[in-house]
Design a protein around this motif. Structure first.
Motif, mmCIF file in Angstrom:
data_model
loop_
_atom_site.group_PDB
_atom_site.id
_atom_site.type_symbol
_atom_site.label_atom_id
_atom_site.label_comp_id
_atom_site.label_asym_id
_atom_site.label_seq_id
_atom_site.Cartn_x
_atom_site.Cartn_y
_atom_site.Cartn_z
ATOM 1 N N ARG A 4 12.344 -4.039 -4.453
ATOM 2 C CA ARG A 4 11.175 -2.579 -3.947
ATOM 3 C C ARG A 4 9.718 -3.120 -4.906
ATOM 4 N N ILE A 5 8.681 -2.549 -4.457
ATOM 5 C CA ILE A 5 7.631 -2.812 -4.861
ATOM 6 C C ILE A 5 7.243 -1.882 -5.797
ATOM 7 N N PHE B 70 7.905 3.009 3.233
ATOM 8 C CA PHE B 70 6.244 3.960 2.670
ATOM 9 C C PHE B 70 6.751 4.295 1.679
ATOM 10 N N VAL B 71 7.874 4.607 1.574
ATOM 11 C CA VAL B 71 8.074 5.370 -0.067
ATOM 12 C C VAL B 71 8.687 4.466 -0.319
ATOM 13 N N ALA B 72 8.917 2.700 -0.967
ATOM 14 C CA ALA B 72 9.503 2.502 -1.266
ATOM 15 C C ALA B 72 8.523 2.517 -3.233
ATOM 16 N N ALA C 57 0.768 -1.311 0.051
ATOM 17 C CA ALA C 57 -0.570 0.255 0.012
ATOM 18 C C ALA C 57 0.953 0.704 -0.166
ATOM 19 N N THR C 58 1.512 1.624 -1.761
ATOM 20 C CA THR C 58 2.380 2.894 -1.298
ATOM 21 C C THR C 58 1.420 3.758 -2.594
ATOM 22 N N SER D 253 -2.002 9.242 -7.869
ATOM 23 C CA SER D 253 -1.474 8.248 -6.374
ATOM 24 C C SER D 253 -0.737 8.966 -6.018
ATOM 25 N N TRP D 254 0.180 9.582 -6.122
ATOM 26 C CA TRP D 254 0.815 11.183 -4.922
ATOM 27 C C TRP D 254 0.102 12.081 -4.600
#
Length: 222
Positions: free
Chosen positions: A51-52, A220-222, A8-9, A163-164
């Motif tokens: 990373r995801i 979280f920032v991944a 969830a990012t 998304s951001w």
């Protein structure tokens, strides 16, 4: 069937929201980045960057793709949707996608870290990254004050930036000064497919002014 490795990012939502908009069948493989599982060899074999997100498309001989922007381009090209065919309009979409990849994501990601997670408060760093996020939002706002969407018709460029932008509060940035951006943000938030994508693999409240689930920490920032 597509396997989606995600968490969830914002970068995770970019892909799950795209899959939902395209109505492609996919299976969610949660990668809880707070545990470090994304650095284990089994996952690094899928995404060397650890990373995801990443996907494996079993309908394309197990094709594996990492980096959220690359995945979005692949899915759009696979279906012929959310990206135009002609070169001029296509690269208009791509440049706004790259704007998010190279600008909004990295700068807002740092604003997130220094505002929320860094072990000590560094006002100069917080101010720097929040101000740069605001500057980038101003670029989006200028475009969206004259156009309904970023690149002509609704596209992967909108999904990527949304998304951001949807977690602007988390970075300590307010949308009230950006009328065009705020209108666009509210318009996209109302899209059912995007709402579904933002609940993959679980719902969060990162986009709310007051929120409590801060347990993901720096990952979280991944």
């Amino acid at each position: 069937m597509i396997d989606l490795y995600t968490w969830a990012t914002p970068n995770g939502w970019k892909v799950s929201a795209t899959l939902e908009e395209l109505e492609l069948p996919y299976s969610v493989k949660p990668i809880d980045i707070s545990t470090g599982i994304q650095k284990e060899s089994e996952y690094v074999a899928i995404n060397p960057n650890g990373r995801i997100p990443a996907i494996v498309d079993h309908d394309a001989n197990g094709l594996t793709i990492f980096e959220s922007g690359a995945i979005m381009l692949y899915l759009a090209e696979k279906t012929g949707k959310l990206i135009p065919d002609n070169a001029k309009d296509r690269y208009n979409v791509i440049q706004w996608l790259m704007f998010q990849m190279g600008g909004v994501g990295p700068m807002q990601g740092q604003a997130n870290v220094f505002t929320r997670f860094f072990p000590e408060k560094i006002p100069a760093a917080i101010e720097r990254y929040q101000n740069e996020t605001r500057r980038l939002y101003g670029v989006l706002d200028a475009q969206l004050s004259e156009h309904e969407f970023l690149a002509g018709n609704y596209s992967i460029a909108d999904i990527a930036n949304w998304s951001w932008v949807r977690i602007h509060n988390f970075a300590g940035v307010n949308l009230d000064e950006f009328e065009g951006l705020k209108r666009w943000h509210e318009q996209l938030e109302a899209r059912p497919a995007l709402a579904r994508g933002a609940a993959i693999p679980h719902e969060t409240n990162f986009n709310k002014p007051e929120r409590g689930n801060i347990a993901i920490e720096k990952g979280f920032v991944a």
